[in-house]
Enzyme design. Structure first.
Site, PDB file in Angstrom:
ATOM      1  N   ALA A   9       0.849  -1.104  -0.038  1.00 22.32           N
ATOM      2  CA  ALA A   9       0.063   0.043  -0.075  1.00 22.32           C
ATOM      3  C   ALA A   9       0.780   1.202  -0.018  1.00 22.32           C
ATOM      4  O   ALA A   9       0.647   2.415   0.355  1.00 22.32           O
ATOM      5  CB  ALA A   9      -0.978   0.010   1.343  1.00 22.32           C
ATOM      6  N   ARG A  15      -2.399   9.465 -10.003  1.00 16.36           N
ATOM      7  CA  ARG A  15      -3.589   9.439 -11.052  1.00 16.36           C
ATOM      8  C   ARG A  15      -5.033   9.601 -10.305  1.00 16.36           C
ATOM      9  O   ARG A  15      -5.832  10.038 -10.975  1.00 16.36           O
ATOM     10  CB  ARG A  15      -3.812   8.470 -12.050  1.00 16.36           C
ATOM     11  CG  ARG A  15      -2.555   8.493 -12.958  1.00 16.36           C
ATOM     12  CD  ARG A  15      -3.065   7.687 -14.318  1.00 16.36           C
ATOM     13  NE  ARG A  15      -2.467   6.169 -14.273  1.00 16.36           N
ATOM     14  CZ  ARG A  15      -3.277   5.375 -14.479  1.00 16.36           C
ATOM     15  NH1 ARG A  15      -4.465   5.486 -15.455  1.00 16.36           N
ATOM     16  NH2 ARG A  15      -2.859   4.118 -14.259  1.00 16.36           N
ATOM     17  N   SER A 405     -54.881  22.346  13.792  1.00 12.17           N
ATOM     18  CA  SER A 405     -53.800  22.931  13.021  1.00 12.17           C
ATOM     19  C   SER A 405     -52.915  24.229  13.560  1.00 12.17           C
ATOM     20  O   SER A 405     -53.801  25.135  14.276  1.00 12.17           O
ATOM     21  CB  SER A 405     -54.338  23.191  11.666  1.00 12.17           C
ATOM     22  OG  SER A 405     -54.955  21.941  11.117  1.00 12.17           O
TER      23      SER A 405
END
Ligand code: UD1
Ligand code: CA
Length: 455
Positions: A9, A15, A405
């Site tokens: 690794a 890239r 409401s």
């Protein structure tokens, strides 16, 4: 035979054009390196040695696993040189294999690598190869007329005849730890790239009369390495399609397997339906007959049997009971606990609240730090005013309550069982049970009133 896995690794990954070390880029929400480590562990490795280089500290910090030993390769002088760095970390011996894996090849399956271990002779090695329509760039596998492996020739060192070979080296191999150590001591960098090639060990083994075996990986996507973001996207796609296949095998209908995105551990039962563009992240459990409609994001949550999640709903850190209906366009946040048959409708946000069986919050509401009793109905536009600018307070609502409401419930406040609250109320004091409570002034009409006119 005991097993040591060496993971390379150290490469820079130019890239990728990234600040992040290449092996830390994620597939399915986990770094590529952690995928390889998981695979190594699944093979029963005693030790996993990661050879790191670029971005060392960052890479080390990203992995928290006692089995991993870290070895630095300060200068990248080739794959052979990289494996050499790991030698001081083990004592070469007869009954031990070393397998070389890669931090940027995350999709290789345990099953495939197990074959490699099964085939490898005690005093030799076994390599993983595959066949490609376009083998350019890879090391070619050179076999003799009887089919025995002779050597690996890198693209840059290959003549035209060798370049026409379609069998390539994946880079993955396993070998007797004793012998590999010796061969690595004999390789040179006398080649086009002036690198120490791990692949030269194959030629050396053959020269010393060993048979080098190979397992040919039938599915070359498994051994795909990542060098660019485009490769990363391809690998992610393959990974996601594996997860989708697995879900379908377990009895989940995916309307569009290509558009499901999974990042985490998903537990499912049978007869679940998932529509397009769904994200499942973290630990998600979906019980049987759950229906998840389009464009939903579900994170670290449990959804019980028969519940329907309507489109564009986000659920995180929540527990949804049986036969609930959530959304469309609902947001259920951490520590929301919904009992069975609860409805949370469009443009409703629920946070750190419990909703008892049969409770309904159908439209345009904020329910935060609240507990809502059985069969209570919360009218459209109700807001729990839970925050006074300094502290959060609780709203306790009993069973069979009806909240009109556009009500504001200024916490801390308690609404007793069976209470009704008139629409448009601002409730600042506790509300008694079974009565109508409201806080608005009486509606009046002003006679002879005129709208202002422009002069
Ligand atoms: C290598 C193989 C080639 C194979 C190909 C498969 C050699 C000499 N060649 O070629 O036969 O077909 O992989 O992809 O082994 N790395 C280090 N330290 C180093 C050099 C490399 O850690 O000094 C790591 C890289 O980060 C990478 C892997 O090893 O993960 C492969 O290195 P790379 O340079 O890509 O090898 P190739 O030349 O492509
Ligand atoms: Ca390469």
């Amino acid at each position: 035979m005991s097993l040591i896995v060496v993971i390379l690794a150290a490469g820079k990954g130019t890239r990728m054009r990234s600040q992040l070390p290449k092996v830390m880029h994620e597939v399915g929400g986990k770094s590529m390196l952690s995928h390889t480590i998981t695979t190594a562990k699944s093979l029963g490795a005693e030790k996993v040695i990661v050879v790191y280089g670029h971005g060392g500290e960052q890479v080390k910090e990203s992995i928290n696993d006692d089995i991993v030993e870290w070895v630095e390769q300060a200068e990248q002088l080739g794959t052979g040189h990289a494996v050499q760095q790991a030698i001081p970390n083990f004592t070469p011996q007869d009954n031990e294999s070393v397998m070389v894996l890669y931090g940027d090849v995350p999709l290789v399956k345990t099953k495939t690598l197990q074959k490699l271990l099964d085939v490898q002779k005690k005093d030799s090695m076994c390599i993983l190869t595959t066949k490609l329509d376009d083998p350019s760039g890879y090391g070619r596998i050179v076999r003799n007329h009887k089919g025995y492996i002779q050597k690996i020739v890198e693209e840059k060192d290959a003549d035209d005849l060798t370049k026409s070979i379609s069998e390539i080296n994946t880079g993955i191999l396993c070998a007797s730890s004793n012998h590999l150590t010796k061969w690595l001591g004999e390789i040179t960098n006398d080649n086009q790239q002036q690198e120490y090639y791990l692949t030269d060990c194959i030629g050396l083994a053959v020269k010393q009369g060993k048979t080098v075996d190979a397992v040919v990986c039938p599915d070359s996507s498994e051994v795909m390495g990542v060098n660019s973001r485009a490769n990363l996207a391809e690998v992610e796609k393959i990974y996601q399609s594996r997860l989708s296949q697995e879900l379908m095998m377990r009895g989940v209908t995916l309307r569009d397997p290509d558009s499901l995105y999974i990042e985490g551990n998903i537990e499912v039962e049978h007869d679940i339906v998932i529509e397009p563009n769904v994200v499942l992240r973290g630990d998600v459990k979906l019980s049987k007959n759950v229906f998840v409609s389009a464009n939903c994001v579900i994170i670290d949550s449990i959804i019980a049997t028969g519940s329907i999640i309507h489109p564009n709903t986000v659920i995180e850190g929540a527990s949804i009971g049986e036969n609930c209906e959530i959304g469309p366009f609902a947001r259920v946040r951490p520590d929301a606990e919904l009992a069975k048959e609860v409805k949370v409708g469009n443009f409703v946000e629920v946070k750190k609240s419990t909703l008892a069986e049969g409770a309904k919050v159908n439209h345009l509401s904020y329910i935060g730090d609240a507990s809502i009793g059985k069969k209570t109905n919360i009218g459209a536009g109700t807001i729990c005013c839970n925050y006074d600018g300094a502290t959060k307070h609780k709203t306790i609502i009993g069973d069979n309550v009806f909240i009109g409401s556009d009500t504001q419930l200024v916490a801390p406040v308690k609404i007793e069982d069976g209470a009704t609250i008139g629409a448009g109320s601002t409730i600042t004091k506790d509300v008694p049970q079974d009565k109508l409570t409201l806080s608005r002034s009486k509606q009046i009409t002003i006679e002879n009133w005129r709208r202002p006119q422009k002069k």
